[in-house]
Write an enzyme that holds these catalytic residues in place. Structure first.
Site, PDB file in Angstrom:
ATOM      1  N   ARG A  60      42.246 -29.676  33.760  1.00 17.53           N
ATOM      2  CA  ARG A  60      43.482 -30.104  33.104  1.00 17.53           C
ATOM      3  C   ARG A  60      44.654 -30.202  34.066  1.00 17.53           C
ATOM      4  O   ARG A  60      45.587 -30.955  33.834  1.00 17.53           O
ATOM      5  CB  ARG A  60      43.786 -29.195  31.912  1.00 17.53           C
ATOM      6  CG  ARG A  60      42.760 -29.398  30.778  1.00 17.53           C
ATOM      7  CD  ARG A  60      42.944 -28.420  29.637  1.00 17.53           C
ATOM      8  NE  ARG A  60      42.816 -27.043  30.018  1.00 17.53           N
ATOM      9  CZ  ARG A  60      41.673 -26.352  30.046  1.00 17.53           C
ATOM     10  NH1 ARG A  60      40.554 -26.936  29.693  1.00 17.53           N
ATOM     11  NH2 ARG A  60      41.649 -25.092  30.406  1.00 17.53           N
ATOM     12  N   GLU A  97      38.298 -15.061  33.101  1.00 19.46           N
ATOM     13  CA  GLU A  97      38.474 -14.062  32.055  1.00 19.46           C
ATOM     14  C   GLU A  97      37.132 -13.698  31.435  1.00 19.46           C
ATOM     15  O   GLU A  97      36.933 -12.595  30.954  1.00 19.46           O
ATOM     16  CB  GLU A  97      39.388 -14.592  30.932  1.00 19.46           C
ATOM     17  CG  GLU A  97      40.788 -14.941  31.353  1.00 19.46           C
ATOM     18  CD  GLU A  97      40.905 -16.342  31.926  1.00 19.46           C
ATOM     19  OE1 GLU A  97      40.921 -17.319  31.163  1.00 19.46           O
ATOM     20  OE2 GLU A  97      40.976 -16.472  33.161  1.00 19.46           O
TER      21      GLU A  97
END
Length: 177
Positions: A60, A97
């Site tokens: 992105r 994460e």
């Protein structure tokens, strides 16, 4: 009054895992005003920063990176996931994460001494940004600024990058995970 970009960003609960509140910038990018405001705000932050290149993180970050580089009048450098670049590369492993990954950069993408703006859509734990910074530095260039559309301050990524001596600029933040 400046429009809050959070109005354009969709939150998807429990994606990709239960307990995660995924901040989806595709709704921001899909809205003409949201996309325009995002690019303009980033360009305004760095128009007088003496940047040589914009290095954006897959995927992105690429959506913004090319437009920001064009408006700043500088080159664009893609930092990609492993196996996506056709030339000779250098690589850096990092923790996500919820997993592990590798980023790559063409070994001739930057010149020693170039000043680089590192750009991505979101900073969470800072692992991806840190890996991108390490790649840039291995080529002798310097990340002098970093920018993210979204900060998740509870995860500490922005503080981690600032502790490396790199200023962090964010356009909006969301508390929590």
């Amino acid at each position: 009054m400046q429009k809050d970009l959070r109005e354009f960003i969709r939150t998807i609960p429990d994606f990709p895992h239960k307990g995660i509140m995924f901040r989806d910038v595709t709704t921001l990018f899909g809205h003409p005003e949201g996309l325009r405001l995002t690019i303009e705000r980033i360009v305004d932050l760095f128009k007088d920063s003496n940047i040589d290149k914009v290095a954006a993180l897959e995927a992105r970050g690429f959506i913004l990176g090319g437009a920001v580089a064009r408006d700043l009048g500088v080159g664009f450098v893609p930092i990609r996931k492993a196996g996506k670049l056709p030339g000779k590369t250098i690589s850096e492993d990092y923790e996500l994460e919820y997993g592990k990954a590798t980023l790559e950069l063409h070994d001739d993408a930057l010149e020693a001494g170039e000043k680089v703006l590192l750009l991505d859509d979101l900073i969470a734990t800072g692992g991806t940004a840190e890996a991108g910074i390490k790649l840039v530095e291995r080529l002798g260039a310097q990340v002098t600024q970093s920018a993210f559309v979204i900060d998740l301050p509870d995860l500490g990524g922005a503080a981690k990058i600032e502790a490396m001596g790199i200023p962090v600029h964010v356009l909006c933040a969301f508390e929590g995970l």
